[in-house]
Design a protein around this motif. Structure first.
Motif, PDB file in Angstrom:
ATOM      1  N   ALA A  25       5.112  -9.290  -0.146  1.00 17.20           N
ATOM      2  CA  ALA A  25       4.554  -7.971  -0.455  1.00 17.20           C
ATOM      3  C   ALA A  25       3.425  -8.087  -1.471  1.00 17.20           C
ATOM      4  O   ALA A  25       2.398  -7.408  -1.359  1.00 17.20           O
ATOM      5  N   ALA A  26       3.594  -8.954  -2.466  1.00 17.24           N
ATOM      6  CA  ALA A  26       2.588  -9.114  -3.514  1.00 17.24           C
ATOM      7  C   ALA A  26       1.366  -9.873  -3.009  1.00 17.24           C
ATOM      8  O   ALA A  26       0.227  -9.505  -3.311  1.00 17.24           O
TER       9      ALA A  26
ATOM     10  N   ARG B 183      -0.732  -7.699  -0.233  1.00 15.31           N
ATOM     11  CA  ARG B 183      -1.310  -6.394  -0.568  1.00 15.31           C
ATOM     12  C   ARG B 183      -2.821  -6.557  -0.595  1.00 15.31           C
ATOM     13  O   ARG B 183      -3.365  -7.259  -1.422  1.00 15.31           O
TER      14      ARG B 183
ATOM     15  N   TRP C 220       0.075  -3.028  -6.302  1.00 18.20           N
ATOM     16  CA  TRP C 220       1.325  -3.475  -6.913  1.00 18.20           C
ATOM     17  C   TRP C 220       2.357  -3.785  -5.838  1.00 18.20           C
ATOM     18  O   TRP C 220       2.349  -3.170  -4.770  1.00 18.20           O
ATOM     19  N   ALA C 221       3.264  -4.712  -6.145  1.00 13.49           N
ATOM     20  CA  ALA C 221       4.446  -4.950  -5.318  1.00 13.49           C
ATOM     21  C   ALA C 221       5.670  -4.538  -6.132  1.00 13.49           C
ATOM     22  O   ALA C 221       5.690  -4.694  -7.358  1.00 13.49           O
TER      23      ALA C 221
ATOM     24  N   SER D  81       4.978  -2.389  -1.270  1.00 12.42           N
ATOM     25  CA  SER D  81       3.795  -2.411  -2.132  1.00 12.42           C
ATOM     26  C   SER D  81       3.044  -1.095  -2.020  1.00 12.42           C
ATOM     27  O   SER D  81       3.246  -0.327  -1.076  1.00 12.42           O
TER      28      SER D  81
END
Length: 251
Positions: free
Chosen positions: A166-167, A170, A175-176, A190
């Protein structure tokens, strides 16, 4: 009063009464509250966020080498401070009732300006970010949070993989998050820019327990374009006690 006769000072009584009142007010908004330990001498409500910038609980260099001192100083004193200042300006312009927690405002952010959305989100996100990190941290969660992670994701390792994905994926800035939903299940996702899962405009919703800033200003001095390295290093500074406290308050 009997409590006073049993050794509870007037100051302690008033302090506890104040905390109880805050807890009741937050329950009414759907945000459960509890009191954390002291952070620079002040007792803070776990899930309630102040409209002003909270003093950093550790030195700028305390998270090195994973997050360097210069990045921390610029991030806290320039970027985060800017969001707090601009949020204050927006509050004055839009007549926001600051007797209610910031979380209330975010839950209804569609009713406010883009300035409020960007700076309210930016302030909230950074206030959480500082709290879920600490020196001499890392390791793995324990207790009920660990059980919830295993229940929701199958294993801690699977959670780490999903959070990192997710981080790392993105696109652009954002943000995650690790959140707990209304069903008390944990989820990873995210958000773009300074949005967060509390906002009514967000496709990904929940109460944030853990968040990582993947704007370039959060890592570029040390990691340049190597966001995955920064994301991997983040596990070394996570304060799992703080994350666990947030989880227990949220459920």
């Amino acid at each position: 009063m009997k409590n006073l006769e049993n050794g509870l000072s007037r100051r302690e009584f008033l302090s506890n009464t104040s905390k109880a009142g805050l807890a009741v007010s937050l329950v009414g908004t759907g945000i459960l509250s509890a009191c954390s330990g002291e952070v620079k001498g002040d007792s803070k409500a776990i899930l309630a966020t102040s409209f002003s910038q909270t003093p950093l609980a550790y030195d700028f260099s305390a998270l090195a080498p994973h997050i360097d001192a210069m990045t921390m100083e610029i991030h806290y004193t320039k970027h985060a401070a800017g969001y707090a200042k601009n949020l204050g300006d927006a509050i004055g312009e839009e007549n926001v009732d600051t007797n209610k927690p910031l979380e209330d405002l975010l839950a209804n952010i569609s009713q406010y300006s883009t300035k409020m959305r960007n700076n309210g989100g930016g302030h909230y996100n950074h206030e959480l970010f500082w709290k879920v990190m600490s020196p001499n941290a890392g390791g793995q969660p324990e207790g009920q949070l660990a059980e919830a992670i295993n229940s929701s994701f199958g294993s801690y390792e699977t959670f780490v993989e999903q959070f990192e994905t997710a981080a790392k994926t993105r696109f652009g800035s954002g943000w995650a998050w690790l959140v707990v939903g209304e069903d008390k299940k944990l989820a990873v996702g995210s958000t773009a820019n300074q949005d967060n899962p509390l906002m009514d405009i967000s496709d990904f919703k929940g109460t944030p327990l853990l968040g990582i800033d993947v704007w370039e200003h959060a890592y570029y001095l040390n990691y340049q374009n190597r966001r995955p390295d920064y994301v991997t290093a983040f596990w070394n500074v996570i304060n799992w006690n703080a994350v666990s406290d947030r989880y227990m308050a949220a459920i």
